[in-house]
Design an enzyme around this catalytic site. Structure first.
Site, short mmCIF file in Angstrom:
data_model
loop_
_atom_site.label_atom_id
_atom_site.label_comp_id
_atom_site.label_asym_id
_atom_site.label_seq_id
_atom_site.Cartn_x
_atom_site.Cartn_y
_atom_site.Cartn_z
CB CYS A 1 -2.50 1.01 12.57
SG CYS A 1 -3.83 1.56 11.09
CB THR B 1 -0.94 0.11 1.17
OG1 THR B 1 -0.33 0.16 2.19
CG2 THR B 1 -1.98 -1.10 1.27
CB CYS C 1 -3.27 4.51 13.01
SG CYS C 1 -1.86 4.38 12.07
CB CYS D 1 0.28 1.91 10.67
SG CYS D 1 -0.50 1.80 8.94
NE ARG E 1 -1.15 7.37 0.49
CZ ARG E 1 -1.14 6.51 -0.26
NH1 ARG E 1 -0.13 6.10 -0.99
NH2 ARG E 1 -2.24 6.10 -0.58
CG ASP F 1 14.68 16.44 49.06
OD1 ASP F 1 14.71 17.77 48.90
OD2 ASP F 1 13.37 15.88 49.28
CB CYS G 1 -1.68 4.97 8.16
SG CYS G 1 -3.46 4.44 8.57
#
Length: 522
Positions: free
Chosen positions: A40, A32, A70, A36, A65, A471, A67
């Site tokens: 996702c 694709t 998600c 992601c 590129r 402390d 998603c």
């Protein structure tokens, strides 16, 4: 070199949609050309089609590129960069703060003390992308937020997000999101599912963020911060579960400086000095995210404001890893079980934390708040935002502050001025410097001792493994749990919870506050 977990480890995390790995690595699908976050909700891809990358920038550089379901570019930051103090980690934090957009790669390399070539080689080996690619990925996310949450024109957004030209802006968003800027805005206006999720920075599948408030009195980026001329941008800040949000807010409320910060009905508000102007933030913890409403005099400060708010609330931490170590210690087991996900409240300004540490030596929290509040009111930059009226002062202003604004012993006053001068001159870098170098320089200042430096490392630099055995609050908390309260044996006990001793400090302060019925710990 830091490497990815093996393929099977990553693939099992993806198959189980494990949110703990969001931001730690990214899943790219060759069929694709989309990448992601591990959690996702889409169908798990076939093994043969999966590639894993250390950063969103590396995935983008490989031609994938983001998603649209998600939103992998909006994951919590990797806990590695939040807990490590090496050059790569400091570079990642400075890039997130927008330093490359302001000063270029040359400015980043100079800040870190390395050549551009070495820095590019180091980051490429660590995260699969150089500083320019990492900064470019951040610009794309900033631009998307502005497109979907403000009425600003697209050309204004291009330059506000740090792009050098409108063409570069258009090309980058097409490459990263597979969509043009105008299409992203149109989809958001239609209220479609994809657009509704693009502006979130929360968990997968969360609803759309609220609409932006109108930009008031003046064009974006031209405000002074003294009136109502703010650009207002709502953002969801993601985190890893569990998150003890109420404890973070309570800790900050007990130490809030009048006029600089406040807590009302569970919402923390504070002013900030940012690279291009002033601003203020409203942070409200919600289910699965922190709702942040950022009010900026200059919209170019959006990325630095987001980065600093995340750091303040310690939102990139890995609470499961921390609690696994602390919960295995018998003295802390009950507290970890009752309140998982306690974070380390940090700072939006390392210098402010240095001042808190110096002024807070051997005085109560209330006394330190009073002194610092008066100092901020006199020397801070003005801000008009309800009960918020000014920022914390600059180092140069405090270095030159008159004696009447510094009601403290002479030795402490000299230490504060000297330290402020070192920060103003650049000799001490509290927002990207090497922690060991910072500690060595500060310890050479008369009047600054190990407690002060450790406090700065813990809250100012965000070191996860710093312990304050001397402390008073830590010792009281230890005594409340039946632990030794003398410094040396307490330090020996703390070795059992490494590398998360800073988180043990926070839990011991909470125990001291519970035992005493009041805030303690500085």
């Amino acid at each position: 070199m830091n490497t990815l977990p093996d393929f099977e480890h990553c693939y099992r995390a993806v198959a189980s949609r494990d949110q703990r790995f969001d931001g730690c690595f990214y899943t790219a699908v060759t069929s694709t050309k989309i990448y992601c976050r591990p959690s996702c909700p889409a169908q798990t891809p076939r093994r043969a089609n999966v590639r894993f990358y250390r950063s969103a920038a590396a995935a983008q550089g490989a031609g994938f590129r983001a998603c649209m379901r998600c939103r992998p570019d909006a994951t919590p930051g990797s806990p590695e960069w939040d807990s490590r103090a090496d050059v790569a980690a400091r570079a990642m934090r400075l890039i997130a703060d927008g330093l490359v957009d302001r000063d270029g790669v040359a400015g980043l390399a100079s800040r870190l003390g390395y050549t551009e070539r070495h820095l590019n080689r180091l980051l490429s080996a660590e995260v699969g992308a150089g500083p320019l690619a990492l900064a470019r990925a951040q610009r794309a996310q900033t631009a998307r937020l502005l497109i979907e949450t403000t009425p600003m024109g697209l050309a204004e957004i291009a330059f506000a997000a740090g792009f050098g030209s409108v063409r570069q802006f258009n090309d980058t968003l097409r490459e990263v999101y597979g969509s043009t800027p105008s299409a992203l805005r149109a989809a958001k206006r239609r209220g479609g599912r994809t657009a509704g999720r693009t502006a979130t920075a929360g968990r997968p599948g969360s609803a759309a963020i609220p609409p932006a408030r109108p930009v008031e009195a003046g064009a974006p980026g031209t405000g002074t911060g003294t009136g109502t001329d703010w650009t207002t941008v709502p953002v969801r800040l993601a985190y890893r579960e569990p998150f003890a949000a109420a404890e973070v807010v309570a800790f900050l409320a007990a130490r809030a400086l009048p006029g600089v910060e406040s807590v009302v009905d569970g919402t923390y508000r504070r002013t900030m000095r940012l690279p291009h102007g002033v601003g203020w933030a409203e942070l409200s913890p919600a289910d699965g995210y922190v709702s942040a409403v950022l009010h900026l005099a200059d919209v170019r400060d959006l990325a630095p404001a987001v980065s600093r708010c995340r750091r303040l609330f310690d939102l990139s931490a890995d609470p499961v890893a921390v609690d696994a170590i602390l919960g295995a210690e018998p003295a802390l087991a009950a507290d970890v079980a009752a309140t998982p996900g306690v974070r380390l409240p940090r700072s939006v300004d390392g210098f402010e934390m240095l001042c808190r540490a110096i002024v807070g030596q051997q005085v109560s929290v209330a006394a330190a708040r009073s002194i610092l509040g008066n100092l901020a009111a006199a020397l801070g930059d003005p801000v008009t935002a309800g009960e918020l009226s000014h920022t914390f002062p600059t180092a140069a202003a405090i270095a030159d502050a008159p004696d009447e604004l510094l009601p403290m012993p002479n030795a402490r006053r000299r230490a504060l001025r000297t330290a402020a001068g070192l920060v103003a001159d650049g000799a001490v870098d509290l927002d990207g410097g090497d922690p060991d170098t910072v500690a060595e320089t500060l310890l050479a200042v008369p009047g600054i001792g190990p407690w002060t430096v450790s406090y700065v490392k813990l809250r100012g630099l965000g070191e996860p493994d710093t312990f304050l055995e001397g402390d008073l609050g830590v010792r009281h908390g230890a005594a409340a749990l039946g632990l030794p309260d003398a410094p040396k044996p307490l330090a020996a006990w703390a070795a059992t919870v490494r590398p998360w001793r800073s988180y043990a400090v926070i839990r011991l302060w909470r125990q001291a506050a519970t035992a005493a019925g009041r805030a303690s710990g500085g």
